[in-house]
Design a protein around this motif. Sequence first.
Motif, PDB file in Angstrom:
ATOM      1  N   LEU A 101       6.210  -0.623  -7.810  1.00  0.00           N
ATOM      2  CA  LEU A 101       5.043  -0.345  -8.971  1.00  0.00           C
ATOM      3  C   LEU A 101       3.879  -1.010  -8.383  1.00  0.00           C
ATOM      4  CD1 LEU A 101       7.395  -0.862 -12.037  1.00  0.00           C
ATOM      5  CD2 LEU A 101       6.401   1.377 -11.206  1.00  0.00           C
ATOM      6  N   HIS A 102       3.527  -2.025  -7.929  1.00  0.00           N
ATOM      7  CA  HIS A 102       2.524  -2.827  -7.490  1.00  0.00           C
ATOM      8  C   HIS A 102       1.903  -2.004  -6.357  1.00  0.00           C
ATOM      9  CE1 HIS A 102      -0.560  -5.716  -6.006  1.00  0.00           C
ATOM     10  NE2 HIS A 102       0.032  -5.599  -4.849  1.00  0.00           N
ATOM     11  N   GLN A 103       2.566  -1.422  -5.428  1.00  0.00           N
ATOM     12  CA  GLN A 103       2.058  -0.866  -4.406  1.00  0.00           C
ATOM     13  C   GLN A 103       1.399   0.691  -5.277  1.00  0.00           C
ATOM     14  OE1 GLN A 103       4.795  -0.221  -1.235  1.00  0.00           O
ATOM     15  NE2 GLN A 103       5.210  -2.575  -1.147  1.00  0.00           N
ATOM     16  N   LEU A 104       2.197   1.306  -6.009  1.00  0.00           N
ATOM     17  CA  LEU A 104       1.651   2.460  -6.429  1.00  0.00           C
ATOM     18  C   LEU A 104       0.467   2.087  -7.138  1.00  0.00           C
ATOM     19  CD1 LEU A 104       4.990   4.053  -7.834  1.00  0.00           C
ATOM     20  CD2 LEU A 104       3.753   4.596  -5.813  1.00  0.00           C
ATOM     21  N   ILE A 105       0.141   1.131  -7.968  1.00  0.00           N
ATOM     22  CA  ILE A 105      -0.972   0.982  -8.356  1.00  0.00           C
ATOM     23  C   ILE A 105      -2.002   0.719  -7.487  1.00  0.00           C
ATOM     24  CG2 ILE A 105      -2.147  -0.898 -10.127  1.00  0.00           C
ATOM     25  CD1 ILE A 105       0.620  -1.205 -11.599  1.00  0.00           C
ATOM     26  N   GLU A 106      -1.891  -0.144  -6.550  1.00  0.00           N
ATOM     27  CA  GLU A 106      -3.117  -0.501  -5.401  1.00  0.00           C
ATOM     28  C   GLU A 106      -3.292   0.813  -4.901  1.00  0.00           C
ATOM     29  OE1 GLU A 106      -4.763  -2.917  -4.819  1.00  0.00           O
ATOM     30  OE2 GLU A 106      -5.418  -2.751  -3.057  1.00  0.00           O
ATOM     31  N   ASN A 107      -2.094   1.826  -4.398  1.00  0.00           N
ATOM     32  CA  ASN A 107      -2.609   2.832  -4.051  1.00  0.00           C
ATOM     33  C   ASN A 107      -3.670   3.806  -4.616  1.00  0.00           C
ATOM     34  OD1 ASN A 107      -1.852   5.088  -1.779  1.00  0.00           O
ATOM     35  ND2 ASN A 107      -1.239   6.315  -3.946  1.00  0.00           N
TER      36      ASN A 107
END
Length: 285
Positions: A52-58
């Motif tokens: 989820l962190h990576q999706l937000i950063e993406n």
Amino acid sequence: MAEKLREIKTKDITDTVAQLCQRANSELDESVLAVLKRAQESEQSPQGKEILHQLIENARVAEAKNLPLCQDCGSTVIFLEVGQDTHVVGGDLETAVGEGVSQGYTQGYLRKSMVSQPFSERKNTKDNTPPVIHTEIVPGDHIRIICLPKGAGSENMSRLAMLRPGDGREGIIDFVVRTVDEAGANPCPPLIIGLGIGATSEAAMLLAKKALLRPIGQPNPDPEIAALEEELLSRINDLGIGPMGVGGTTTALAVHAEARPTHIASLPVAINFQCHSARHKEARL
């Protein structure tokens, strides 16, 4: 004497569609980001939390650098609400929309995914046309345009069941939960689940897709349908599929259901999956 119709130029429609295609593919709505951030806080799985962190950063990088949120820039689905007091001038409406999609995907360097003759040659049309257009005549003198890029990973998991009327509410829940479980990681969770219940088979499928356009997590105004959405979301998140299928408590972000009257002998139920990259933009002319 009849009132004069408001004229809307096809060039304005084309320019608007081109902009919407580009914005929809690179700007994730703030409401979706807010739900992803809440999910990150509540997710129980460390791997799921990291996804989820990576999706937000993406999403942050995509908007900052004007890059697509996903490598699959989708089939372009266009919903048109055309006011009955408008007159489109300068050409025909569908050609104007198609030209807008062509310009948007070309100018934005977005991946073109549409192929002609789907069961044999499958030759790329090179500009992501033709779009899939749904037109509704409404009161007023405006045109509302909604652009929904739809990736194949989630779209391929769509399902329709013609249940028996006696299957009722429990039959709907069983079908939806089983379908999400069978889909697993394929539609790129966390998901938004669009449901169309009632009407006819083709109308239920369209209802399910239109349900994805509702602001994320906004319950259906009918309390009975809202309760069904809430129970389905809980049951789906109990499956443990988790973000991108790595396991966890966030398999879906929301369930949006729409229902219409149906035949006494029918109970159509359609599911349309939306992946975590819940993209759509709209404009009003």
